[in-house]
Motif scaffolding. Structure first.
Motif, PDB file in Angstrom:
ATOM      1  N   LYS A   1       0.875  -1.074   0.032  1.00  0.00           N
ATOM      2  CA  LYS A   1       0.055   0.238   0.167  1.00  0.00           C
ATOM      3  C   LYS A   1       0.870   1.380   0.120  1.00  0.00           C
ATOM      4  CE  LYS A   1      -3.268   2.163   3.178  1.00  0.00           C
ATOM      5  NZ  LYS A   1      -3.958   1.538   4.534  1.00  0.00           N
ATOM      6  N   ARG A   2       0.245   2.440  -0.846  1.00  0.00           N
ATOM      7  CA  ARG A   2       1.275   3.604  -0.499  1.00  0.00           C
ATOM      8  C   ARG A   2       0.068   4.410  -0.559  1.00  0.00           C
ATOM      9  NH1 ARG A   2       2.055   6.324  -5.865  1.00  0.00           N
ATOM     10  NH2 ARG A   2       1.652   4.915  -7.247  1.00  0.00           N
ATOM     11  N   ILE A   3       0.771   5.832   0.379  1.00  0.00           N
ATOM     12  CA  ILE A   3      -0.373   6.662   0.440  1.00  0.00           C
ATOM     13  C   ILE A   3       0.145   8.034  -0.258  1.00  0.00           C
ATOM     14  CG2 ILE A   3      -1.325   8.443   2.148  1.00  0.00           C
ATOM     15  CD1 ILE A   3      -0.936   5.703   3.962  1.00  0.00           C
TER      16      ILE A   3
ATOM     17  N   TRP B   1       6.158   2.186  -0.740  1.00  0.00           N
ATOM     18  CA  TRP B   1       5.382   0.909  -0.648  1.00  0.00           C
ATOM     19  C   TRP B   1       5.553   0.419   0.678  1.00  0.00           C
ATOM     20  CZ3 TRP B   1       1.672   0.167  -3.842  1.00  0.00           C
ATOM     21  CH2 TRP B   1       1.911   0.805  -5.536  1.00  0.00           C
TER      22      TRP B   1
ATOM     23  N   THR C   1      -2.070  13.673  -2.775  1.00  0.00           N
ATOM     24  CA  THR C   1      -1.504  13.437  -1.485  1.00  0.00           C
ATOM     25  C   THR C   1      -2.283  12.292  -0.683  1.00  0.00           C
ATOM     26  OG1 THR C   1      -0.947  15.841  -1.620  1.00  0.00           O
ATOM     27  CG2 THR C   1      -0.823  14.654   0.665  1.00  0.00           C
TER      28      THR C   1
ATOM     29  N   GLY D   1      -4.254   9.973  -1.800  1.00  0.00           N
ATOM     30  CA  GLY D   1      -4.798   8.948  -2.642  1.00  0.00           C
ATOM     31  C   GLY D   1      -4.161   7.580  -2.361  1.00  0.00           C
ATOM     32  N   VAL D   2      -4.817   6.619  -2.298  1.00  0.00           N
ATOM     33  CA  VAL D   2      -4.312   5.431  -1.757  1.00  0.00           C
ATOM     34  C   VAL D   2      -4.134   4.519  -2.804  1.00  0.00           C
ATOM     35  CG1 VAL D   2      -4.485   3.446  -0.215  1.00  0.00           C
ATOM     36  CG2 VAL D   2      -5.320   5.704   0.682  1.00  0.00           C
ATOM     37  N   THR D   3      -3.020   3.635  -2.945  1.00  0.00           N
ATOM     38  CA  THR D   3      -2.907   2.887  -4.131  1.00  0.00           C
ATOM     39  C   THR D   3      -2.390   1.262  -3.478  1.00  0.00           C
ATOM     40  OG1 THR D   3      -1.923   4.485  -5.341  1.00  0.00           O
ATOM     41  CG2 THR D   3      -1.626   2.210  -5.976  1.00  0.00           C
ATOM     42  N   TYR D   4      -3.060   0.263  -3.830  1.00  0.00           N
ATOM     43  CA  TYR D   4      -2.669  -0.902  -3.408  1.00  0.00           C
ATOM     44  C   TYR D   4      -2.351  -1.927  -4.547  1.00  0.00           C
ATOM     45  CZ  TYR D   4      -5.545  -0.057   0.882  1.00  0.00           C
ATOM     46  OH  TYR D   4      -5.942   0.192   1.891  1.00  0.00           O
TER      47      TYR D   4
END
Lengths: 243, 1037
Positions: free
Chosen positions: A132-134, A139, B499, B501-504
């Protein structure tokens, strides 16, 4: 097209062999020879492997879908070889410069989640189950179950949640909290103006979540993906057939 | 899909890879198979070098803007300007007309051409004639059609459809016509409408009162001024040699040379022509041309019209439905056929139905939707069937019934049909209406209050592959939630984000760790064995999908389904556990509770057999005849069984009758004994297979003299390997001679499995009759429906007023996929960005994509200045042409045509190959191909090996204008490959440059992204962008 590579005669492709093939690709087909002849190379088994098993699959690149054979050690499950399937009517044992590199794709240390993907590979330790990254941050590794939970339900935990690691140990929530709180797919779907959970207007095509599928997946995965998206209540899905 | 589907019925390669070896001429246009489909060249070369010892050598003709690695091998290569295929093909057709009517080529060609196009179905004259029912996979029912029992007002049905016409080119008499056997050139066009939007229709009413509203009227011969042949000829008259040479940038001699090659290698010149249509590819005198095309055809704003023009050409030459003939769409990715079959598209569901249920109305009823599939059959009136009795429905309709059950309820317990009211509730669970295309979807992610807030990208890399990357990256940046599933950390996974936004990112396993079936370009379905468990922590796609389904259920995502079940008279068992009903019970895996994960490896299943004992000599032992499969292979075989089981009456104890995908039906057999026999050496032999995708029988008997390999994998439909041959080999088709596997056996010619391929094309009369197979209802009520395909269902003309004379004027605008507007036979138009404004003024451009763009951007998105600058398709078109698409004097100076290309060492957007060191070493950086004339003309001049910046109205290749890429330093421009030698022999012509699009900003090898530059104007029929032609300028770095 000759049958140069009988079923037992696998080989292990070296970089040098590969480059020969890559450079000669166009010329080879011009003279109606197999796309790639089998270079002879010693097959070195891991001492733990007393035997290997050969499986058939198809090449992951173009739609010719050439037959391939995969040689795997019985104990270590190491991939020893991937080469053209001489019995496939499509390619009769030949492979092009992409397909001939299938071995490197399957054994690539840059793959996600494989034990070989240490920080030494490309500066990122990607041996984990999920990440997950914000914003544009780094990561952060996390258990797959937690990632799945957060994708569907968001990371606004109402109460303490526990997630299991692959090894069975339990992982408490801890990363990605604070200002990063976000909704999951279901809550985002429910923001669709026309979304209703009950008749007579139930499930009428949610518009707030977009899916992209893949021609790299097998039929069963595509079918299940399309089914999941329909059950999720949307038609918003596209994939590479458009491009 | 749009070009072929609307012309022939199915958007698929009509023949298959091995069949290319049967050709006497290979016509490659808009493809570069040597680099992009290398395996196909072995089959091409087999034909060219006569490796099957037939005493003939095939010719290869290549027409392409680039002198590709395919073109350099050709017997004849013609270079045309990017985007001028239609003009070239229409120019070729003019030679056909001349050859027919003036006999200028060959008297045999002319005579055979007329006979062929005037030909009548052999069984047309017999009362009670029998047709093979093409959508019937269960029982080989006779489909009887007695024209004498039909009558119409004003037109005698017997005259129209019964009898044999004279085979003169222009017969003035109004005699009997007979049903056209081969194609629709003899069908009359509605003469009251000069723009010729449809066939002339007649209403037929049977003596029992059933109505066909849209039967076509037939001309006696192709000499009739109102028939399709004459319309086509009139349409092509404008494409004189001189006009075509000017448009295409070739010589008039080039056009003639290609035309003569094709005519000499058409069915008209084949030595089997007079043998009652019996194809004999083993003969030295056999002639057939196969046409190979790929993205060079489709990636234009009129791509589907390009393909349609190929279809017209091949049909005119009699090359369809023949071994070594057909139109072969070389698809891009190994399973793009399968993923399209599975409807992973905004306007699709598995099986090529007409979009999502209810797309025309939120409240469309189940019966109404079914009727849209195949005519008014389930409207509940006296002459229709019960839509809630699936076993009486046509194959396509029953497949939908079963799929609805599998998608929204307890498929496994389906032993008898649902009560009508309960099934209506399941039907209501289909999402109503279609989604949005990919271009539009990314626009809907932009702006302050975007409609789309979350995106799941599963195995694709849009941050490289989508055109006009600025718009795409703006969209990704703006998402609240982004989920990426892939082998590698792709450009899409690493895309710049806002800023909060969340990425999986989830790790998918490699292809050798995946199991299941894949469908190649030639519709062969083959099984992939799982070589090992997913390595490390990576997971198979199906594992991840089922876990996501479980979590969506846990989050309340299926509440609407459970609520609906609660209102059913007979709710499914476990109705409070949606995952269990929809996935767990059906496929055998439960991911478990939150802190107690389930392990998919614990799932086992007895392996389905792939090959029976018959032909043991050809059984190479790679198929697990018995034993157990584990984990994802077990789960996938359960899903395969659901998809591919036969359709028909339900069996309580197994999945017989319960298949959910009608085109894949019978690729799996729940019980061995249900399998139909195969004829080998004139003997009936049981083929005791279960999972036909696993079949690998290579014994001589099972290969066939046409090399169709009917026992290697399974080809949809019903294992047909050559589509649309309209029962060519049937001189006296009787039902007893037709087996359900599609094997046609006549007393005269018992020549299976070569003849395993008879397929009656949609639009053929038998198609209309086919759904009668299950029912005594001989004729359905077709009121209000087209029983025969429309004359033209593609938008073929640009929307602007163009030309005069034979160029029709079409001003109607429409929205993409709103049901394509009637059009005409393909006409040339220019790419959206063209260097030939004079031609665009005459021939127009296809601007049908604009209305949707305007409606999407409207006021919401376009007001965002950051977005408008780059993402408004109008704005960058206006940069060339001024607002409204008209020319302006101050148009910017972009003198070169930019076309995107591929190379053999890399694949598509490159996320796979650019992570393999071997591939990266072979082709490390992106390049640009330039003609030496253009290179010298640049200031300063460009030398081979120089780095070059490419600039279009959208972007350039050396800066990241919006700062929307996280990692820097990848955009170095393109390395020049300047042509050497004679100007005309170089890879690209002067005025054209070519760049590969495999590179991006992540992976082992990085480089400038071609799609920062490419235009996102698209074909309104397919939503495929115009990657193959836009305008640019280049500057030495």
């Amino acid at each position: 097209m000759g049958k140069k590579d009988k079923d037992q005669g696998g080989f292990q492709l070296s970089r040098r062999d590969f480059l020969k093939v890559a450079g000669a690709g166009a010329a080879a087909v011009a003279i109606a020879e197999p796309l790639m002849a089998a270079p002879a190379a010693a097959l070195t088994l891991d001492p733990l492997d007393t035997a290997t098993t050969t499986f058939t699959t198809t090449c992951p690149y173009c739609s010719a879908q050439c037959g391939q054979r995969v040689v795997v050690g019985d104990v270590t499950k190491k991939v020893y070889d991937i080469y053209g399937d001489v019995e496939s009517p499509t390619n009769n044992g030949g492979l092009c410069a992409k397909g001939a590199g299938g071995f490197q794709l399957a054994t690539n240390a840059r793959r996600l989640g494989v034990p070989e993907h240490t920080v030494g590979v490309d500066g990122k330790d990607m041996r984990g189950e999920a990440w997950k990254r914000i914003g544009n941050g780094s990561w952060m590794a996390m258990p797959l179950r937690q990632a799945m939970y957060e994708i569907a339900s968001g990371d606004k935990y109402a109460s303490a949640q526990q997630f299991a690691r692959a090894d069975g140990s339990v992982y408490d929530v801890g990363i990605g909290g604070g200002s990063s709180l976000h909704d999951g797919l279901v809550a985002i779907r429910n923001t669709t103006a026309a979304w209703h959970d009950t008749a007579p207007f139930l499930g009428q095509n949610a518009t707030s979540v977009q899916f992209f599928g893949s021609s790299h997946m097998n039929n069963e995965q595509n079918y299940t993906y399309r089914k999941l998206i329909a059950a999720f209540g949307t038609s918003r899905v596209e994939h590479q057939a458009r491009i | 899909v749009a070009g072929l589907g609307r012309t022939f019925g199915r958007g698929a390669m009509t023949n298959h890879w091995v069949d290319i070896g049967n050709a006497s001429c290979v016509f490659v246009i808009g493809a570069n198979p040597t680099e992009n489909h290398p395996a196909s060249m072995a089959h091409v070369n087999r034909a060219r070098y006569d490796l099957w010892n037939r005493g003939r050598r095939a010719r290869m003709v290549v027409v392409d803007p680039r002198k590709t690695r395919t073109a350099v091998q050709a017997d004849l290569y013609v270079r045309i300007r990017p985007g001028t295929d239609i003009a070239f093909v229409n120019g070729l057709l003019n030679y056909v007309f001349k050859g027919v009517e003036l006999g200028t080529v060959n008297a045999t060609f002319a005579s055979n051409f007329v006979n062929w196009h005037n030909g009548t179905a052999a069984n047309s004259t017999s009362v009670g004639r029998a047709f093979y029912a093409d959508d019937n996979g269960l029982t080989a029912n006779a489909v009887t059609f007695n024209a004498a029992a039909l009558y119409t007002a004003g037109v005698n049905a017997k005259v129209l459809y019964d009898g044999v016409p004279t085979n003169a080119f222009d017969s003035p008499t109004y005699g009997t016509r007979g049903w056209p056997k081969w194609c629709d050139t003899r069908v009359k066009v509605n003469s009251t409408d000069p723009s010729a939007v449809d066939y002339k229709r007649v209403v037929m009413t049977t003596t029992t009162g059933k109505v066909f509203t849209n039967m076509v009227e037939l001309a006696e011969s192709i000499g009739d001024p109102d028939c399709v042949y004459q319309r086509l000829k009139a349409h092509c008259a404008a494409y004189t040699d001189t006009v075509v040479a000017d448009i295409c940038g070739c010589s008039t001699a080039d056009i003639a040379a290609v035309a003569i090659e094709l005519m000499n290698n058409s069915q008209m010149m084949s030595d089997d022509f007079s043998s009652n249509g019996f194809h004999e590819p083993n003969s030295a005198g056999y002639r057939a041309t196969t046409l190979m095309y790929a993205m060079g055809a489709t990636q234009h704003t009129y791509g589907s019209q390009n393909v349609r023009s190929y279809a017209v050409l091949q049909t005119m030459l009699g090359n369809m439905g023949r071994p070594g003939g057909g139109i072969n769409a070389l698809r891009g990715i190994h399973n793009v056929q399968g993923s399209t079959d599975m409807g992973v598209l905004y306007d699709g569901i598995p099986g090529y139905y007409t979009g999502n249920p209810g797309h025309s109305s939120l409240t469309e009823s189940y019966a109404s939707y079914q009727n849209r599939q195949f005519g008014q059959r389930t409207d509940g009136s006296a002459n229709s069937v019960d839509p809630y009795a699936p076993a009486t429905l046509g194959l396509q309709q029953q497949g939908f019934y079963n799929m609805t059950s599998a998608f929204f309820c307890d498929y496994r317990s389906l032993v008898s049909p649902y009560a009508a009211g309960d099934f209506d509730k399941l039907f209501d669970l289909w999402p109503k209406g279609n989604g949005k295309d990919h271009i539009t979807a990314f626009r809907l992610m932009q702006g302050g209050t975007p409609e789309i807030k979350a995106c799941v990208v599963w195995g694709q890399n849009p941050a490289v592959t989508e055109p006009n990357q600025s718009a795409v990256r703006t969209a990704f940046e703006n998402l609240d939630l982004l989920v990426v599933v892939d082998n590698f950390a792709t450009e899409t996974a690493e895309v710049q984000r806002k800023t909060n936004g969340v990425t999986y990112l989830l790790p998918a396993s490699s292809y050798i760790e995946e199991a299941g079936s894949v469908s190649n370009s030639g519709r062969w379905i083959q099984w992939r064995m799982r070589a090992r468990k997913p390595w490390g922590n990576s997971k198979a796609d199906i594992d991840l999908l089922l876990r996501l389904a479980k979590e969506i259920d846990r989050a309340g995502g299926f509440t609407h389904i459970k609520n609906q079940w609660a209102t059913m008279a007979a709710a499914p068992a476990s109705a409070t556990d949606a995952y269990k009903v929809l996935f767990g019970d059906q496929y055998g895996f439960d991911p478990g509770a939150l802190n107690v994960p389930g392990d998919i490896e614990a799932v086992t299943r007895t392996s389905a057999d792939g090959v029976a004992a018959v032909g043991a000599a050809g059984n190479f032992g790679f198929v697990a005849a018995t034993g157990t499969v584990y984990g994802t292979e077990a789960v996938c075989e359960s899903i395969f069984e659901q998809i591919c089981s036969p359709l028909g009456a339900y069996s309580g104890s197994n999945n017989n009758g319960k298949g959910t995908l009608w085109i894949y039906a019978r690729a799996f057999h729940p019980t061995k004994t249900s399998e139909r026999p195969l004829y080998i050496n004139n003997n009936l032999v049981d083929w005791l297979t279960v999972n036909r995708a696993k079949c690998r029988d290579l014994s001589a008997n099972a290969v066939g003299s046409w090399h169709n390999y009917p026992r290697f994998g399974f080809a949809w439909l019903l294992n047909r390997r050559v589509m649309y041959n309209n029962v060519t080999n049937a001189t006296a088709v009787t039902i007893a001679d037709v087996t359900p596997a599609g094997l046609l056996v006549t007393a005269r010619t018992l020549k299976v499995p070569d003849e395993a391929d008879n397929f009656v094309g949609p639009g053929y009369l038998a198609r209309m009759m086919s759904f009668t197979a299950r029912n005594t209802n001989t004729l359905a009520n077709w009121t209000g429906h087209f029983s025969y395909r429309s004359y033209n269902t593609l938008r073929d003309m640009p929307s602007v007023v163009v030309g005069t004379g034979t160029n029709p004027v079409v001003t109607t605008a429409g929205t993409p996929h709103a049901g394509c507007l009637p059009g005409n036979i393909p006409a040339h138009c220019e790419p959206i960005e063209t260097p030939r404004r004079d031609l665009a003024a005459t021939w127009g451009r296809n601007l049908q994509w604009k209305p949707s763009i305007a409606s999407v951007y409207g006021t919401t998105v376009k007001t965002d200045t950051n977005v408008a600058m780059w993402s408004s398709a109008e704005s960058y078109t206006d940069a060339f042409y001024g607002s409204g698409g008209s020319w302006t004097a101050d148009a910017k100076d972009y003198p070169l045509v930019l076309t995107s290309i591929r190379c053999v060492e890399h694949f598509q957007g490159g996320p796979i190959t650019r992570n393999n060191s071997w591939n990266v070493e072979a082709e490390p950086v992106p390049w640009i191909e330039i003609n030496s004339v253009d290179a010298r003309a640049c200031v300063p001049p460009i030398n081979d090996g120089d780095w070059v910046d490419v600039i279009t109205a959208r972007s350039n290749s050396t800066t990241d204008q919006e700062g929307r890429t996280r990692d820097k330093g990848w955009a170095k421009g393109f390395k020049a490959r300047v042509g050497v030698g004679l100007q005309g022999n170089q890879r690209v012509a002067a005025g054209t440059v070519a760049i590969p699009w495999h590179w991006g900003d992540q992976g082992l090898g990085t480089g400038s992204r071609a799609n920062d530059l490419c235009i996102d104007a698209f074909d309104s029929n397919t939503v495929i962008p115009e990657y193959k032609a836009c305008l640019c300028k280049i500057v030495k770095l």
